[in-house]
Write a protein that holds these residues in place. Structure first.
Motif, PDB file in Angstrom:
ATOM      1  N   ALA A  65       0.819  -1.219   0.000  1.00  0.00           N
ATOM      2  CA  ALA A  65       0.000   0.000   0.000  1.00  0.00           C
ATOM      3  C   ALA A  65       0.853   1.270   0.000  1.00  0.00           C
ATOM      4  O   ALA A  65       0.411   2.320  -0.468  1.00  0.00           O
ATOM      5  CB  ALA A  65      -0.931  -0.005   1.205  1.00  0.00           C
ATOM      6  N   LYS A  66       2.058   1.204   0.564  1.00  0.00           N
ATOM      7  CA  LYS A  66       2.962   2.363   0.644  1.00  0.00           C
ATOM      8  C   LYS A  66       2.251   3.595   1.229  1.00  0.00           C
ATOM      9  O   LYS A  66       2.270   4.678   0.642  1.00  0.00           O
ATOM     10  CB  LYS A  66       3.536   2.704  -0.731  1.00  0.00           C
ATOM     11  CG  LYS A  66       4.387   1.601  -1.343  1.00  0.00           C
ATOM     12  CD  LYS A  66       4.927   2.034  -2.700  1.00  0.00           C
ATOM     13  CE  LYS A  66       5.894   1.021  -3.273  1.00  0.00           C
ATOM     14  NZ  LYS A  66       5.246  -0.287  -3.579  1.00  0.00           N
ATOM     15  N   PRO A  67       1.631   3.468   2.405  1.00  0.00           N
ATOM     16  CA  PRO A  67       0.880   4.604   2.939  1.00  0.00           C
ATOM     17  C   PRO A  67       1.770   5.660   3.588  1.00  0.00           C
ATOM     18  O   PRO A  67       2.896   5.381   4.005  1.00  0.00           O
ATOM     19  CB  PRO A  67      -0.009   3.945   3.998  1.00  0.00           C
ATOM     20  CG  PRO A  67       0.817   2.799   4.485  1.00  0.00           C
ATOM     21  CD  PRO A  67       1.564   2.298   3.287  1.00  0.00           C
ATOM     22  N   ASP A  68       1.232   6.874   3.660  1.00  0.00           N
ATOM     23  CA  ASP A  68       1.852   7.924   4.465  1.00  0.00           C
ATOM     24  C   ASP A  68       1.400   7.821   5.921  1.00  0.00           C
ATOM     25  O   ASP A  68       2.143   8.174   6.838  1.00  0.00           O
ATOM     26  CB  ASP A  68       1.472   9.303   3.911  1.00  0.00           C
ATOM     27  CG  ASP A  68       1.902   9.477   2.471  1.00  0.00           C
ATOM     28  OD1 ASP A  68       3.112   9.359   2.202  1.00  0.00           O
ATOM     29  OD2 ASP A  68       1.029   9.707   1.612  1.00  0.00           O
ATOM     30  N   ILE A 105      -1.526  -4.605  16.926  1.00  0.00           N
ATOM     31  CA  ILE A 105      -0.948  -3.265  16.818  1.00  0.00           C
ATOM     32  C   ILE A 105       0.578  -3.343  16.719  1.00  0.00           C
ATOM     33  O   ILE A 105       1.211  -2.522  16.026  1.00  0.00           O
ATOM     34  CB  ILE A 105      -1.381  -2.373  18.008  1.00  0.00           C
ATOM     35  CG1 ILE A 105      -1.029  -0.909  17.726  1.00  0.00           C
ATOM     36  CG2 ILE A 105      -0.771  -2.857  19.313  1.00  0.00           C
ATOM     37  CD1 ILE A 105      -1.683  -0.329  16.503  1.00  0.00           C
ATOM     38  N   GLU A 106       1.178  -4.330  17.374  1.00  0.00           N
ATOM     39  CA  GLU A 106       2.628  -4.505  17.265  1.00  0.00           C
ATOM     40  C   GLU A 106       3.002  -4.872  15.827  1.00  0.00           C
ATOM     41  O   GLU A 106       4.001  -4.377  15.287  1.00  0.00           O
ATOM     42  CB  GLU A 106       3.104  -5.592  18.226  1.00  0.00           C
ATOM     43  CG  GLU A 106       2.880  -5.278  19.699  1.00  0.00           C
ATOM     44  CD  GLU A 106       3.895  -4.293  20.261  1.00  0.00           C
ATOM     45  OE1 GLU A 106       4.764  -3.817  19.499  1.00  0.00           O
ATOM     46  OE2 GLU A 106       3.829  -4.020  21.478  1.00  0.00           O
ATOM     47  N   HIS A 107       2.193  -5.745  15.199  1.00  0.00           N
ATOM     48  CA  HIS A 107       2.465  -6.107  13.806  1.00  0.00           C
ATOM     49  C   HIS A 107       2.357  -4.875  12.904  1.00  0.00           C
ATOM     50  O   HIS A 107       3.180  -4.683  11.997  1.00  0.00           O
ATOM     51  CB  HIS A 107       1.488  -7.179  13.339  1.00  0.00           C
ATOM     52  CG  HIS A 107       1.507  -8.437  14.156  1.00  0.00           C
ATOM     53  ND1 HIS A 107       2.640  -8.873  14.806  1.00  0.00           N
ATOM     54  CD2 HIS A 107       0.528  -9.353  14.406  1.00  0.00           C
ATOM     55  CE1 HIS A 107       2.364 -10.002  15.435  1.00  0.00           C
ATOM     56  NE2 HIS A 107       1.102 -10.311  15.215  1.00  0.00           N
ATOM     57  N   LEU A 108       1.337  -4.044  13.149  1.00  0.00           N
ATOM     58  CA  LEU A 108       1.173  -2.828  12.343  1.00  0.00           C
ATOM     59  C   LEU A 108       2.339  -1.873  12.525  1.00  0.00           C
ATOM     60  O   LEU A 108       2.853  -1.303  11.553  1.00  0.00           O
ATOM     61  CB  LEU A 108      -0.130  -2.119  12.708  1.00  0.00           C
ATOM     62  CG  LEU A 108      -1.395  -2.453  11.927  1.00  0.00           C
ATOM     63  CD1 LEU A 108      -2.562  -1.606  12.424  1.00  0.00           C
ATOM     64  CD2 LEU A 108      -1.198  -2.229  10.424  1.00  0.00           C
ATOM     65  N   LEU A 109       2.755  -1.677  13.775  1.00  0.00           N
ATOM     66  CA  LEU A 109       3.869  -0.756  14.025  1.00  0.00           C
ATOM     67  C   LEU A 109       5.171  -1.289  13.435  1.00  0.00           C
ATOM     68  O   LEU A 109       5.965  -0.511  12.878  1.00  0.00           O
ATOM     69  CB  LEU A 109       4.016  -0.524  15.535  1.00  0.00           C
ATOM     70  CG  LEU A 109       2.911   0.307  16.192  1.00  0.00           C
ATOM     71  CD1 LEU A 109       3.061   0.291  17.704  1.00  0.00           C
ATOM     72  CD2 LEU A 109       2.924   1.746  15.673  1.00  0.00           C
ATOM     73  N   ASP A 110       5.402  -2.592  13.533  1.00  0.00           N
ATOM     74  CA  ASP A 110       6.601  -3.174  12.919  1.00  0.00           C
ATOM     75  C   ASP A 110       6.587  -2.976  11.410  1.00  0.00           C
ATOM     76  O   ASP A 110       7.601  -2.606  10.793  1.00  0.00           O
ATOM     77  CB  ASP A 110       6.676  -4.670  13.235  1.00  0.00           C
ATOM     78  CG  ASP A 110       7.059  -4.954  14.678  1.00  0.00           C
ATOM     79  OD1 ASP A 110       7.543  -4.023  15.358  1.00  0.00           O
ATOM     80  OD2 ASP A 110       6.854  -6.100  15.122  1.00  0.00           O
ATOM     81  N   ALA A 111       5.414  -3.216  10.801  1.00  0.00           N
ATOM     82  CA  ALA A 111       5.295  -3.048   9.352  1.00  0.00           C
ATOM     83  C   ALA A 111       5.449  -1.584   8.956  1.00  0.00           C
ATOM     84  O   ALA A 111       6.047  -1.272   7.917  1.00  0.00           O
ATOM     85  CB  ALA A 111       3.954  -3.584   8.873  1.00  0.00           C
ATOM     86  N   ALA A 112       4.917  -0.689   9.792  1.00  0.00           N
ATOM     87  CA  ALA A 112       5.051   0.740   9.514  1.00  0.00           C
ATOM     88  C   ALA A 112       6.514   1.160   9.539  1.00  0.00           C
ATOM     89  O   ALA A 112       6.987   1.884   8.649  1.00  0.00           O
ATOM     90  CB  ALA A 112       4.245   1.545  10.534  1.00  0.00           C
ATOM     91  N   ARG A 113       7.255   0.708  10.545  1.00  0.00           N
ATOM     92  CA  ARG A 113       8.679   1.049  10.626  1.00  0.00           C
ATOM     93  C   ARG A 113       9.443   0.493   9.423  1.00  0.00           C
ATOM     94  O   ARG A 113      10.288   1.186   8.844  1.00  0.00           O
ATOM     95  CB  ARG A 113       9.264   0.515  11.938  1.00  0.00           C
ATOM     96  CG  ARG A 113       8.893   1.335  13.155  1.00  0.00           C
ATOM     97  CD  ARG A 113       9.650   0.876  14.389  1.00  0.00           C
ATOM     98  NE  ARG A 113       9.099  -0.363  14.923  1.00  0.00           N
ATOM     99  CZ  ARG A 113       8.179  -0.430  15.881  1.00  0.00           C
ATOM    100  NH1 ARG A 113       7.691   0.694  16.404  1.00  0.00           N
ATOM    101  NH2 ARG A 113       7.747  -1.587  16.326  1.00  0.00           N
ATOM    102  N   ALA A 114       9.121  -0.745   9.045  1.00  0.00           N
ATOM    103  CA  ALA A 114       9.825  -1.360   7.914  1.00  0.00           C
ATOM    104  C   ALA A 114       9.542  -0.631   6.609  1.00  0.00           C
ATOM    105  O   ALA A 114      10.411  -0.559   5.728  1.00  0.00           O
ATOM    106  CB  ALA A 114       9.413  -2.830   7.787  1.00  0.00           C
ATOM    107  N   ALA A 115       8.339  -0.069   6.483  1.00  0.00           N
ATOM    108  CA  ALA A 115       7.947   0.613   5.244  1.00  0.00           C
ATOM    109  C   ALA A 115       8.201   2.115   5.299  1.00  0.00           C
ATOM    110  O   ALA A 115       7.902   2.827   4.334  1.00  0.00           O
ATOM    111  CB  ALA A 115       6.472   0.347   4.955  1.00  0.00           C
ATOM    112  N   GLY A 116       8.718   2.603   6.418  1.00  0.00           N
ATOM    113  CA  GLY A 116       8.996   4.033   6.545  1.00  0.00           C
ATOM    114  C   GLY A 116       7.759   4.883   6.732  1.00  0.00           C
ATOM    115  O   GLY A 116       7.754   6.072   6.384  1.00  0.00           O
ATOM    116  N   VAL A 117       6.700   4.307   7.320  1.00  0.00           N
ATOM    117  CA  VAL A 117       5.466   5.055   7.574  1.00  0.00           C
ATOM    118  C   VAL A 117       5.635   5.828   8.879  1.00  0.00           C
ATOM    119  O   VAL A 117       5.902   5.240   9.932  1.00  0.00           O
ATOM    120  CB  VAL A 117       4.247   4.117   7.675  1.00  0.00           C
ATOM    121  CG1 VAL A 117       2.974   4.921   7.919  1.00  0.00           C
ATOM    122  CG2 VAL A 117       4.120   3.281   6.406  1.00  0.00           C
TER     123      VAL A 117
END
Length: 304
Positions: A65-68, A105-117
């Motif tokens: 998704a490459k979200p902001d 929420i931990e999975h989301l935050l980990d994915a956000a950090r990995a994707a630079g969100v």
């Protein structure tokens, strides 16, 4: 802005997706049910299937998704992870939701950090679950009543705000089908007032919850915000009014001891000791203006 709404096919998620699309954002939204992808597409979002309890699934969706900004609206109240409703066993009904708030929420935050969100905005909850000491209306600085569910909420709020994000404590939802089951119980006189009905509740119309979420997405803010209407009120006030608006007879009244046997401790605590919440911070800092400032107006409009 590119926004990913995790849990976009739920009642509040749908409203958030619609509000973001209306503001011109490019929206992706997730569901656990592939049959709901068409619904998300009709709302103007790119639909994606995601299991919030599977870190691989979450990571793949966020990367694609490459979200902001990520908006977390995941619950386990329906769909593949849902439990069976039983007021005497809320631990079972909310088990999947608590896991999503603790693990998802931990999975989301980990994915956000990995994707630079850079930012995550998450759903939290504040309707009757303020600490049952002191005044009847709580601010964001007051603690929640500690239960299994609120421990998961406290974890959710802590990790998101520490990461620079926003936690929105939504009140009890109504509007757009959000409390149809409750209204059905009221019409059958199966939702009684327990004791004197002194416990407070804070409500919010789903459209107002959606507009507050958009403000949190668009503004450079962090922290916890109570997203509730202007009038926290005891059960003894709002429940008879809801019955009147629904065209039902006044609710029955039952003693605390009987309610504890029939419905369990959570229902009794909500009806007799619940604490509502103040929305002053959200109105002041987010510039939030409610279309439905009171449940009195909102109930009448929804049930007219």
């Amino acid at each position: 802005m590119r926004v990913l709404v995790a849990g976009g096919s739920g009642v509040i998620g749908r409203g958030v997706v619609s509000a973001l699309v209306a503001r011109g954002h490019q929206v992706s939204a997730t569901t656990t049910d592939s049959a709901k992808l068409g619904l998300l597409q009709r709302l103007g979002a790119e639909g994606r299937v995601m299991d919030g309890l599977d870190p691989l699934s979450v990571g793949e969706v966020v990367a694609a998704a490459k979200p902001d900004v990520i908006v977390n609206q995941m619950t386990g109240l329906s769909g593949r992870h849902a439990g069976k409703a039983n007021p005497r066993r809320p631990d079972r009904f909310f088990a999947a939701t608590n896991r999503l708030r603790a693990e998802g929420i931990e999975h989301l935050l980990d994915a956000a950090r990995a994707a630079g969100v850079a930012r995550v905005v998450t759903q939290s909850h504040g309707s009757f679950n303020g600490a049952r000491t002191g005044g009847w209306v709580k601010t964001e600085d007051d603690p929640l009543e500690m239960t299994e569910g609120t421990r998961a909420l406290a974890h959710l709020e802590q990790v998101v705000t520490e990461a620079g994000g926003v936690a929105l404590r939504y009140g009890a939802f109504y509007g757009s089908g959000a409390n149809d089951e409750q209204v059905a119980l009221v019409r059958r006189r199966l939702l009684p007032i327990v004791g004197r009905g002194t416990g407070y509740t804070s409500w919010v119309h789903v459209d107002d919850a959606g507009s507050a979420t958009v403000l949190a997405v668009e503004q450079d803010c962090t922290g916890v915000y109570n997203i509730v209407d202007d009038e926290p009120a005891p059960v003894s006030e709002w429940l008879p009014f809801l019955a009147e608006c629904a065209g039902a007879k006044p609710p029955r009244r039952i003693p605390v001891w009987l309610a504890r046997v029939l419905a369990g401790d959570m229902a009794v605590g909500m009806m007799t000791e619940g604490r509502g919440f103040s929305n002053a911070k959200a109105k002041r800092e987010l510039g939030w203006v409610l279309r439905h400032p009171s449940w009195r107006q909102g109930f009448r409009e929804e049930l007219a």
